[in-house]
Design a protein around this motif. Sequence first.
Motif, short mmCIF file in Angstrom:
data_model
loop_
_atom_site.label_atom_id
_atom_site.label_comp_id
_atom_site.label_asym_id
_atom_site.label_seq_id
_atom_site.Cartn_x
_atom_site.Cartn_y
_atom_site.Cartn_z
N VAL A 18 0.80 -1.22 0.00
CA VAL A 18 0.00 0.00 0.00
C VAL A 18 0.84 1.28 0.00
O VAL A 18 0.34 2.34 -0.39
N SER A 19 2.10 1.20 0.42
CA SER A 19 2.94 2.39 0.50
C SER A 19 3.70 2.61 -0.80
O SER A 19 4.17 1.65 -1.43
N SER A 20 3.84 3.89 -1.21
CA SER A 20 4.61 4.17 -2.42
C SER A 20 6.09 3.84 -2.22
O SER A 20 6.74 3.33 -3.14
N VAL A 21 6.60 4.12 -1.03
CA VAL A 21 7.99 3.74 -0.74
C VAL A 21 8.12 2.22 -0.73
O VAL A 21 9.11 1.66 -1.22
N GLY A 22 7.12 1.55 -0.19
CA GLY A 22 7.14 0.09 -0.20
C GLY A 22 7.12 -0.49 -1.59
O GLY A 22 7.81 -1.46 -1.89
N HIS A 23 6.32 0.12 -2.47
CA HIS A 23 6.31 -0.30 -3.88
C HIS A 23 7.70 -0.14 -4.50
O HIS A 23 8.15 -1.01 -5.27
N PHE A 24 8.36 0.96 -4.18
CA PHE A 24 9.70 1.20 -4.73
C PHE A 24 10.70 0.15 -4.24
O PHE A 24 11.45 -0.41 -5.05
N VAL A 25 10.70 -0.11 -2.94
CA VAL A 25 11.64 -1.10 -2.39
C VAL A 25 11.33 -2.48 -2.95
O VAL A 25 12.24 -3.26 -3.28
N ASN A 26 10.05 -2.79 -3.07
CA ASN A 26 9.66 -4.07 -3.65
C ASN A 26 10.13 -4.19 -5.09
O ASN A 26 10.59 -5.26 -5.54
N SER A 27 10.05 -3.10 -5.84
CA SER A 27 10.52 -3.10 -7.23
C SER A 27 12.04 -3.24 -7.30
O SER A 27 12.57 -3.92 -8.18
N VAL A 28 12.73 -2.56 -6.38
CA VAL A 28 14.19 -2.71 -6.31
C VAL A 28 14.57 -4.16 -6.07
O VAL A 28 15.49 -4.72 -6.69
N HIS A 29 13.82 -4.81 -5.17
CA HIS A 29 14.09 -6.22 -4.87
C HIS A 29 13.85 -7.09 -6.11
O HIS A 29 14.68 -7.95 -6.44
N LEU A 30 12.74 -6.84 -6.81
CA LEU A 30 12.42 -7.62 -8.01
C LEU A 30 13.48 -7.44 -9.09
O LEU A 30 13.99 -8.42 -9.64
#
Length: 218
Positions: free
Chosen positions: A76-88
């Motif tokens: 749900v967090s935009s920062v969380g989406h970013f970190v998740n994308s970095v991980h992917l």
Amino acid sequence: MTTRTPAEDAGRYTWTGRLRERVVRTMPPEQLMPDEQPAYVASWIYVFGVATLAALVFIIGSGVVLTLEGPQWYHVSSVGHFVNSVHLWSVELFFVFMVVHLWGKFWMAAWRGHRAMTWMTGVVSFLASIGAAFTGYLVQTNFDAQWISGQAKDGLNSVGIGAWFNVTNLGQMLLWHVALLPLVVGLIVVWHVLLVRKHGVVPPIDALSEATPEETSS
């Protein structure tokens, strides 16, 4: 003849002293942390091993953040989406670099010069990484993960391992992905790097003039 101090002589009779001497004898400091490399290392084919390690660092760093914050944050967090994308994308680059590295070393016959174990640890780390990536897809806690686990369940059950590797069990897959498989990958990668330091980077096949006596005799 070198002289030994009483403290050094005493250390020979303790397991820590014997272990220290064996480590230093097997991996001298100048070999473990070299400050120069042969000229042929300037070739691009030698870059992909380091690039794989760099991607692994980003995978571990972003994975730690995701673990600390949890799924509610990175969904749900935009920062969380970013970190998740970095991980992917770190995982994607990790596999691209590792595949190029493995194929490059295969065509260079990187097992030359008593480097067979170096080659095998690289292959095993690749296989363990596939398991880590697969469990990563299973713990996304979304419909994508649900579909993947549903498709994989029947196949794993058909070969008799579904009882202890239950892909529909989120808690079990989370522990495989966060704890067990990263530990396995990390230990094998450290072993692989130490073997590279011990035997040196493999020279090109036609670079016999720069090879060590071990390569010229094998």
